[in-house]
Write an enzyme that holds these catalytic residues in place. Structure first.
Site, PDB file in Angstrom:
ATOM      1  CE  LYS A 111      -7.376   6.146   0.432  1.00  0.00           C
ATOM      2  NZ  LYS A 111      -8.432   6.912  -0.277  1.00  0.00           N
TER       3      LYS A 111
ATOM      4  CE1 TYR B 210      -4.146   1.520  -0.310  1.00  0.00           C
ATOM      5  CE2 TYR B 210      -3.534   2.793   1.634  1.00  0.00           C
ATOM      6  CZ  TYR B 210      -4.378   2.573   0.566  1.00  0.00           C
ATOM      7  OH  TYR B 210      -5.459   3.405   0.365  1.00  0.00           O
TER       8      TYR B 210
ATOM      9  CB  THR C 252     -12.963  -1.247  -7.001  1.00  0.00           C
ATOM     10  OG1 THR C 252     -11.680  -0.849  -6.493  1.00  0.00           O
ATOM     11  CG2 THR C 252     -13.953  -1.365  -5.847  1.00  0.00           C
TER      12      THR C 252
HETATM   13  P1  NAD Z   1     -12.452   2.896  -8.539  1.00  0.00           P
HETATM   14  O1  NAD Z   1     -11.325   2.597  -9.454  1.00  0.00           O
HETATM   15  O2  NAD Z   1     -13.770   2.377  -8.897  1.00  0.00           O
HETATM   16  O3  NAD Z   1     -12.551   4.455  -8.254  1.00  0.00           O
HETATM   17  C1  NAD Z   1     -11.430   5.301  -8.228  1.00  0.00           C
HETATM   18  C2  NAD Z   1     -11.857   6.596  -8.868  1.00  0.00           C
HETATM   19  O4  NAD Z   1     -10.844   7.575  -8.758  1.00  0.00           O
HETATM   20  C3  NAD Z   1     -12.188   6.456 -10.369  1.00  0.00           C
HETATM   21  O5  NAD Z   1     -13.509   6.865 -10.602  1.00  0.00           O
HETATM   22  C4  NAD Z   1     -11.196   7.417 -11.016  1.00  0.00           C
HETATM   23  O6  NAD Z   1     -11.735   8.042 -12.163  1.00  0.00           O
HETATM   24  C5  NAD Z   1     -10.981   8.399  -9.880  1.00  0.00           C
HETATM   25  N1  NAD Z   1      -9.793   9.246 -10.053  1.00  0.00           N
HETATM   26  C6  NAD Z   1      -8.491   8.896 -10.049  1.00  0.00           C
HETATM   27  N2  NAD Z   1      -7.712   9.955 -10.318  1.00  0.00           N
HETATM   28  C7  NAD Z   1      -8.547  11.024 -10.482  1.00  0.00           C
HETATM   29  C8  NAD Z   1      -8.368  12.392 -10.821  1.00  0.00           C
HETATM   30  N3  NAD Z   1      -7.148  12.909 -11.048  1.00  0.00           N
HETATM   31  N4  NAD Z   1      -9.461  13.191 -10.893  1.00  0.00           N
HETATM   32  C9  NAD Z   1     -10.697  12.694 -10.695  1.00  0.00           C
HETATM   33  N5  NAD Z   1     -10.939  11.399 -10.402  1.00  0.00           N
HETATM   34  C10 NAD Z   1      -9.871  10.577 -10.300  1.00  0.00           C
HETATM   35  O7  NAD Z   1     -11.959   2.322  -7.103  1.00  0.00           O
HETATM   36  P2  NAD Z   1     -12.630   2.371  -5.647  1.00  0.00           P
HETATM   37  O8  NAD Z   1     -12.008   1.216  -4.930  1.00  0.00           O
HETATM   38  O9  NAD Z   1     -14.084   2.490  -5.737  1.00  0.00           O
HETATM   39  O10 NAD Z   1     -11.995   3.692  -5.014  1.00  0.00           O
HETATM   40  C11 NAD Z   1     -12.757   4.744  -4.464  1.00  0.00           C
HETATM   41  C12 NAD Z   1     -12.175   5.217  -3.141  1.00  0.00           C
HETATM   42  O11 NAD Z   1     -12.302   4.186  -2.172  1.00  0.00           O
HETATM   43  C13 NAD Z   1     -10.688   5.573  -3.167  1.00  0.00           C
HETATM   44  O12 NAD Z   1     -10.472   6.700  -2.347  1.00  0.00           O
HETATM   45  C14 NAD Z   1     -10.045   4.366  -2.521  1.00  0.00           C
HETATM   46  O13 NAD Z   1      -8.816   4.689  -1.921  1.00  0.00           O
HETATM   47  C15 NAD Z   1     -11.092   4.047  -1.479  1.00  0.00           C
HETATM   48  N6  NAD Z   1     -11.014   2.717  -0.879  1.00  0.00           N
HETATM   49  C16 NAD Z   1     -10.997   1.609  -1.680  1.00  0.00           C
HETATM   50  C17 NAD Z   1     -10.947   0.344  -1.092  1.00  0.00           C
HETATM   51  C18 NAD Z   1     -10.875  -0.906  -1.942  1.00  0.00           C
HETATM   52  O14 NAD Z   1     -10.406  -1.944  -1.445  1.00  0.00           O
HETATM   53  N7  NAD Z   1     -11.340  -0.894  -3.185  1.00  0.00           N
HETATM   54  C19 NAD Z   1     -10.908   0.226   0.305  1.00  0.00           C
HETATM   55  C20 NAD Z   1     -10.935   1.394   1.088  1.00  0.00           C
HETATM   56  C21 NAD Z   1     -10.982   2.633   0.474  1.00  0.00           C
HETATM   57  O1  0WE Z   2      -6.971   2.910  -1.894  1.00  0.00           O
HETATM   58  C1  0WE Z   2      -6.920   1.870  -2.489  1.00  0.00           C
HETATM   59  C2  0WE Z   2      -6.351   1.780  -3.888  1.00  0.00           C
HETATM   60  C3  0WE Z   2      -6.075   3.123  -4.470  1.00  0.00           C
HETATM   61  C4  0WE Z   2      -5.248   3.104  -5.732  1.00  0.00           C
HETATM   62  C5  0WE Z   2      -5.221   2.061  -6.652  1.00  0.00           C
HETATM   63  C6  0WE Z   2      -4.440   2.163  -7.791  1.00  0.00           C
HETATM   64  C7  0WE Z   2      -4.327   1.039  -8.801  1.00  0.00           C
HETATM   65  C8  0WE Z   2      -3.940   1.550 -10.170  1.00  0.00           C
HETATM   66  C9  0WE Z   2      -4.473   4.215  -5.976  1.00  0.00           C
HETATM   67  N1  0WE Z   2      -3.693   4.311  -7.073  1.00  0.00           N
HETATM   68  C10 0WE Z   2      -3.690   3.324  -7.986  1.00  0.00           C
HETATM   69  N2  0WE Z   2      -2.881   3.467  -9.078  1.00  0.00           N
HETATM   70  C11 0WE Z   2      -2.915   2.630 -10.131  1.00  0.00           C
HETATM   71  O2  0WE Z   2      -2.126   2.773 -11.074  1.00  0.00           O
HETATM   72  N3  0WE Z   2      -7.340   0.728  -1.846  1.00  0.00           N
HETATM   73  C12 0WE Z   2      -7.704   0.827  -0.460  1.00  0.00           C
HETATM   74  C13 0WE Z   2      -7.371  -0.600  -2.477  1.00  0.00           C
HETATM   75  C14 0WE Z   2      -6.080  -1.253  -2.179  1.00  0.00           C
HETATM   76  O3  0WE Z   2      -4.984  -0.982  -2.891  1.00  0.00           O
HETATM   77  C15 0WE Z   2      -3.941  -1.690  -2.342  1.00  0.00           C
HETATM   78  C16 0WE Z   2      -4.389  -2.428  -1.237  1.00  0.00           C
HETATM   79  C17 0WE Z   2      -5.779  -2.144  -1.129  1.00  0.00           C
HETATM   80  C18 0WE Z   2      -6.695  -2.674  -0.083  1.00  0.00           C
HETATM   81  C19 0WE Z   2      -2.603  -1.722  -2.699  1.00  0.00           C
HETATM   82  C20 0WE Z   2      -1.741  -2.531  -1.962  1.00  0.00           C
HETATM   83  C21 0WE Z   2      -2.208  -3.238  -0.881  1.00  0.00           C
HETATM   84  C22 0WE Z   2      -3.535  -3.215  -0.503  1.00  0.00           C
END
Ligand code: NAD
Ligand code: 0WE
Length: 266
Positions: free
Chosen positions: A164, A157, A195
């Site tokens: 974060k 991460y 996602t």
């Molecule tokens: P996702 O890929 O569906 O959404 C990520 C979004 O970020 C996309 O819609 C993308 O267009 C947008 N984005 C990235 N760069 C951007 C920019 N410069 N301007 C505008 N938009 C931008 O993935 P998700 O998992 O739904 O992520 C949404 C949020 O949830 C993030 O903050 C992520 O850190 C958080 N989150 C995800 C998880 C997980 O495990 N998936 C867990 C906890 C928190």
């Molecule tokens: O916040 C996140 C992921 C956010 C994210 C994901 C990507 C993938 C593609 C930010 N930047 C990028 N850049 C890319 O090029 N999560 C909470 C999901 C997540 O991501 C991980 C996790 C978990 C959980 C990465 C490593 C370990 C655990």
């Protein structure tokens, strides 16, 4: 009548039906909110317009949060359709792929660090700044999405954990400043969910399996569960909650040793 009836909420971060933002929009729509959406780039435009239609919304605007003009244009455009705004849902994050794998100390770069913090944390206060006028005096609410990597280290991460941590501090400082005008600011710290943002991550499937086994509820959470908590936090049911990080993770963060089942061969 739903508990968000009469609320106007802007949702950023819909990229696919798996997006956490999609789970949030679905729950908010179900509870009677009127919704508006943004897309990051032209590639996503058509898709977001399609999703928005499904949630009875024609309000869809471009917003790449790295561009100050796109953020200010967003609120001037939104202001032409809505005379006020009750909520902003910030559901986006980004760090360059090269930062999210391997040894944190070795792979972290100045540029990757800055990009992660700009997109994943700074953008939240930038949106609050530009949206402030529309939200004033409506007992509105700002919500963002965080992850346990803000508080604890875990493999891969990396710099996103720092971003974060910054985002969670951002929640507290924004809550302090916007509280006097009635606006609440909170985050949901969600458990890991498959996602688009997770699809490129090395060993993500293994992490999901491990996480489920070590979680009190013995499973991972869904975007619908995050959506329900998000709808609650942006509603008047949560009128006493601000500056809070609400864990929607099946209890994972509360244990020091989730389960010994694997080792004891139960
Ligand atoms: P996702 O890929 O569906 O959404 C990520 C979004 O970020 C996309 O819609 C993308 O267009 C947008 N984005 C990235 N760069 C951007 C920019 N410069 N301007 C505008 N938009 C931008 O993935 P998700 O998992 O739904 O992520 C949404 C949020 O949830 C993030 O903050 C992520 O850190 C958080 N989150 C995800 C998880 C997980 O495990 N998936 C867990 C906890 C928190
Ligand atoms: O916040 C996140 C992921 C956010 C994210 C994901 C990507 C993938 C593609 C930010 N930047 C990028 N850049 C890319 O090029 N999560 C909470 C999901 C997540 O991501 C991980 C996790 C978990 C959980 C990465 C490593 C370990 C655990």
């Amino acid at each position: 009548m739903g508990f968000l009836a009469g609320k106007r909420i802007l949702v950023l971060g819909v990229a696919s039906k798996l997006s956490i933002a999609s789970g949030i929009a679905a729950a908010m729509h179900r509870e009677g909110a009127e919704l508006a959406f943004t897309f990051q780039n032209e590639k996503l435009k058509g898709r977001v317009i399609g999703f928005a239609e499904g949630w009875d919304s024609e309000l869809v605007y471009p917003c790449d949060v790295t561009d100050d003009n796109q953020i200010s244009d967003l609120f001037s455009e939104l202001g032409k359709s809505w005379d006020g705004l009750d909520g902003i849902v910030h559901c986006l994050a980004y760090a360059p792929n090269t930062e999210l794998g391997g040894n944190y100390v070795d792979v972290t770069t100045r540029e990757g660090f800055l990009t992660a913090h700009e997109i994943s944390s700074y953008s939240f206060v930038a949106l609050a700044q530009q949206g402030r006028k529309l939200m004033q005096g409506r007992n509105g609410s700002l919500l963002t999405l965080s992850y346990l990597g803000a508080m604890r280290s875990l493999p891969h991460y990396n710099v996103m954990g720092l971003a974060k941590a910054s985002l969670e501090a951002n929640v507290r400082y924004m809550a302090a400043d916007l509280g006097p005008e009635g606006t609440r600011v909170n985050a949901i710290s969600a458990g890991p969910i498959r996602t688009l943002a997770a699809s490129g991550i090395k060993s993500f499937r293994k992490m999901l399996e491990h996480n489920a086994k070590q979680t009190p509820l013995r499973r991972n959470v869904t975007i619908d569960e995050v959506g329900n908590s998000a709808a609650f936090l942006c509603s008047d049911l949560a009128s006493g909650i601000s500056g809070e990080i609400l864990y929607v993770d099946g209890g994972f963060n509360t244990t020091a040793m989730g389960s010994l089942n694997d080792l004891e061969n139960e």
